[in-house]
Enzyme design. Sequence first.
Site, PDB file in Angstrom:
ATOM      1  N   THR A 158      -2.017 -13.249  13.685  1.00 42.99           N
ATOM      2  CA  THR A 158      -2.576 -11.902  13.559  1.00 42.99           C
ATOM      3  C   THR A 158      -3.259 -11.682  12.209  1.00 42.99           C
ATOM      4  O   THR A 158      -2.932 -12.326  11.219  1.00 42.99           O
ATOM      5  CB  THR A 158      -1.456 -10.858  13.714  1.00 42.99           C
ATOM      6  OG1 THR A 158      -0.411 -11.212  12.803  1.00 42.99           O
ATOM      7  CG2 THR A 158      -0.939 -10.801  15.133  1.00 42.99           C
ATOM      8  N   THR A 212      -0.630 -10.461   5.148  1.00 48.81           N
ATOM      9  CA  THR A 212       0.657  -9.786   4.947  1.00 48.81           C
ATOM     10  C   THR A 212       1.692 -10.568   5.752  1.00 48.81           C
ATOM     11  O   THR A 212       1.337 -11.484   6.501  1.00 48.81           O
ATOM     12  CB  THR A 212       0.624  -8.327   5.463  1.00 48.81           C
ATOM     13  OG1 THR A 212       0.596  -8.358   6.894  1.00 48.81           O
ATOM     14  CG2 THR A 212      -0.584  -7.566   4.952  1.00 48.81           C
ATOM     15  N   ASP A 213       2.936 -10.196   5.627  1.00 51.98           N
ATOM     16  CA  ASP A 213       3.961 -10.902   6.393  1.00 51.98           C
ATOM     17  C   ASP A 213       3.753 -10.723   7.895  1.00 51.98           C
ATOM     18  O   ASP A 213       3.979 -11.636   8.678  1.00 51.98           O
ATOM     19  CB  ASP A 213       5.348 -10.389   5.998  1.00 51.98           C
ATOM     20  CG  ASP A 213       5.748 -10.932   4.630  1.00 51.98           C
ATOM     21  OD1 ASP A 213       5.115 -11.923   4.199  1.00 51.98           O
ATOM     22  OD2 ASP A 213       6.657 -10.355   4.009  1.00 51.98           O
ATOM     23  N   CYS A 214       3.323  -9.508   8.298  1.00 49.40           N
ATOM     24  CA  CYS A 214       3.139  -9.272   9.731  1.00 49.40           C
ATOM     25  C   CYS A 214       1.750  -9.657  10.214  1.00 49.40           C
ATOM     26  O   CYS A 214       1.528  -9.872  11.400  1.00 49.40           O
ATOM     27  CB  CYS A 214       3.443  -7.815  10.063  1.00 49.40           C
ATOM     28  SG  CYS A 214       2.740  -6.650   8.876  1.00 49.40           S
ATOM     29  N   TYR A 215       0.806  -9.732   9.285  1.00 48.47           N
ATOM     30  CA  TYR A 215      -0.567 -10.149   9.629  1.00 48.47           C
ATOM     31  C   TYR A 215      -0.987 -11.263   8.678  1.00 48.47           C
ATOM     32  O   TYR A 215      -1.720 -11.030   7.712  1.00 48.47           O
ATOM     33  CB  TYR A 215      -1.531  -8.970   9.507  1.00 48.47           C
ATOM     34  CG  TYR A 215      -1.248  -7.848  10.481  1.00 48.47           C
ATOM     35  CD1 TYR A 215      -1.558  -7.999  11.833  1.00 48.47           C
ATOM     36  CD2 TYR A 215      -0.699  -6.636  10.057  1.00 48.47           C
ATOM     37  CE1 TYR A 215      -1.313  -6.980  12.739  1.00 48.47           C
ATOM     38  CE2 TYR A 215      -0.452  -5.616  10.956  1.00 48.47           C
ATOM     39  CZ  TYR A 215      -0.761  -5.783  12.288  1.00 48.47           C
ATOM     40  OH  TYR A 215      -0.519  -4.784  13.185  1.00 48.47           O
TER      41      TYR A 215
END
Lengths: 143, 393
Positions: free
Chosen positions: B74, B143-146
Amino acid sequence: MSSKIYVLHFPKETGDQPIISQLVKKFDIDFNILKATIFPGNDGLMVIELNGHKKNVKNGLSYLRDCGVTIKSISTIIRRDDDKCFQCGACTGSCPTGALYIKRPSMEVIYDPDKCTGCGLCVNVCPVHAMDVARNLTLNSLE
Amino acid sequence: MADSQFAVEKTYEEINARIKAGEAVVVTAEEMVIIVKENGPVEAAKKVDVVTTGTFSPMCSSGAIINFGHTNPTIKASRVWLNDVMAYAGLAAVDIYLGAAEVVEDDPLNKVFPGGFKYGGGHVIEDLVAGKKVQLRAIGYGTDCYPATEAEKEITLADLPYALLVNPRNCYQNYNCAINLSDKTIYTYMGTLRPNGRNANFCSAGELSPLLNDPLYKTIGLGSRIFLGGGVGYVTWQGTQHNPDAPRLDNGSPRKPSGTLMLQGDLKGMSPHWLKGISMQGYGTTMAVGVGIPIPILNEEMAAYTGMSNEDLVTQVVDYSFDYSHGVSRNFGEVTYAQLQAGEIEVNGQKVQTSPLSSVVKARQIAEILKQWIEDGDFLIEKPVTTLPGPKE
């Protein structure tokens, strides 16, 4: 009487000969040179309007052909892409000859190639680039 | 209920019932001019249920909200380009807003004046609705989630999870007639203007134009269902620069640019015939948008409004070489749309050729298409949730 605009392509062998003047001397044709260029290879391109008796113009044109000059009507190198044109009319304010005009009251935008001198002013004015004028009427346009 | 001020009164419900039954009388704004002239507004209001309007012209404040779907891994896209045209990416991870006036990167702009501005956001939107493949490029900071920091993919409109045309300002109610009183050619969003006032450009569909048929916003409001870009859209707010307090004629129509509309609609239902990328030489890119708005003839007042002809509608001649760009509120005369469409006006005692930028031919086609949709019974007239701000009493 005939009055029409032609695009002439002069092969390089004719570059140093007085050809157009013969149209007056021999054939009693009036002319108006709208554009003339000689290319590095010595061949030439001319946009010219010829006025005279139909018969004289016909004879003058065949004289040009005998000299090796290629003759095209301006409509073969300038056209409007009717899929792109959305009939706004922006071009009509810039067209100096009235070749692009508005038919009233329908407000249709008409292109009449017979009145077009190939000046190309419409090309950049058209918001959707519908006027396809072979770039600067270069040799490529005749091929 | 108190006595009505109108001789004819119809409700939205009654008109819609007639549309569903295939009995509604629908005419275009051009046809309505003749009907009102011949019968007067009361008889016209009895006869006609709906008047359809149309306009097709450059409308710079247009664009699209696109969600391009999550990538793997992502990405929180912070900068995004579609065919090298930058979209605004300061939204959630894969949401962007592509504006019609954004020019392709590396365009020489006006460095060699006047620039050609061959490609921009409006052209990308036209390419998408034409079904063409568009190259998407995105970068993010990770980022950690993206975690992805870059992504590239080909997109088509059909593959996009979400694509909404969102135009913050369309359908200007009236617009200036532009001239150039300087001694050199100028290149404007109103087209190329030759020096010394040699030509004048105007941009309105006149008697066909949506907001000129409902000058005081009595039926066009929040939630009005409309023809937008060949599909169905809605009026979702007044547009930016909405100015209901512009000076008006006694017939209610504005003498200067006034009302505007914010419009939205599903891009997937639209067509490249009615959304066209535009290049204005020396100015930039934009998009021509086709809009048609149906006007319910609730009473004779609406019949009178929709019956106004190009002779009844006026605008001002404004100099774009200095006055417009320097906020000088001055005009060089008031002219009717009948004069403008006839091709010649008089400015400072001099005859000036006029050219339109708004296509009357296409405006007429839109009004005809909308008429057909309503006659077919599947396009109903929506009563506005709330009306747009009108002129101060």
